[in-house]
Write a protein that holds these residues in place. Structure first.
Motif, PDB file in Angstrom:
ATOM      1  N   UNK A  80     104.009  67.883  -8.633  1.00  0.00           N
ATOM      2  CA  UNK A  80     105.377  68.344  -8.854  1.00  0.00           C
ATOM      3  C   UNK A  80     106.213  67.768  -9.986  1.00  0.00           C
ATOM      4  N   UNK A  81     106.229  66.472  -9.882  1.00  0.00           N
ATOM      5  CA  UNK A  81     107.081  65.697 -10.694  1.00  0.00           C
ATOM      6  C   UNK A  81     106.425  65.714 -12.351  1.00  0.00           C
ATOM      7  N   UNK A  82     105.138  65.882 -12.217  1.00  0.00           N
ATOM      8  CA  UNK A  82     104.555  65.780 -13.668  1.00  0.00           C
ATOM      9  C   UNK A  82     105.088  67.285 -14.273  1.00  0.00           C
ATOM     10  N   UNK A  83     104.951  68.368 -13.448  1.00  0.00           N
ATOM     11  CA  UNK A  83     105.286  69.582 -14.003  1.00  0.00           C
ATOM     12  C   UNK A  83     106.739  69.505 -14.282  1.00  0.00           C
ATOM     13  N   UNK A  84     107.484  69.054 -13.519  1.00  0.00           N
ATOM     14  CA  UNK A  84     108.926  68.894 -13.932  1.00  0.00           C
ATOM     15  C   UNK A  84     109.280  67.945 -15.043  1.00  0.00           C
ATOM     16  N   UNK A  85     108.701  66.886 -15.228  1.00  0.00           N
ATOM     17  CA  UNK A  85     108.695  66.049 -16.541  1.00  0.00           C
ATOM     18  C   UNK A  85     108.362  66.952 -17.409  1.00  0.00           C
ATOM     19  N   UNK A  86     107.144  67.633 -17.588  1.00  0.00           N
ATOM     20  CA  UNK A  86     106.455  68.236 -18.831  1.00  0.00           C
ATOM     21  C   UNK A  86     107.633  69.400 -19.092  1.00  0.00           C
TER      22      UNK A  86
END
Length: 99
Positions: free
Chosen positions: A89-95
């Motif tokens: 989830x945080x990777x998707x948000x970061x991207x």
């Protein structure tokens, strides 16, 4: 045996994702014990993340996990899976913030 292997793989994936998230400044380590080891050296952090599941694999070979210990292992796998979902989830948000 598969549960122990899952924990080993999940531990390595978690360590790499945590490292990338902290280095990028997008996340912070929530575990105070791991914060201590990261402050000392990333090597200690990786050693712990890899050594503990390896030790569990060794224990499995000495004595197969049964009963309440197996239930704890399953609970740990579910918890680790949740952590990996959180990382995704945080990777998707970061991207999404980079685009």
């Amino acid at each position: 045996m598969r549960l122990c292997l899952f924990l080993l793989i999940a531990g390595v994936v978690d360590a790499v994702m945590t490292h990338l998230g902290i280095v990028s400044g997008f996340v912070e380590e929530g575990n105070p014990v791991m914060q201590f080891f990261i402050a000392k050296s990333w090597s200690y952090f990786y050693l712990i993340k890899i050594f503990l599941p390896l030790a569990l694999l060794g224990l499995f070979y000495l004595r197969p996990l049964k009963g309440w210990i197996k239930k704890l292992l399953i609970s740990t796998c579910v918890l680790y899976f949740s952590v990996l979902v959180y990382h995704m989830v945080w990777i998707v948000l970061y991207l999404n913030t980079k685009s």
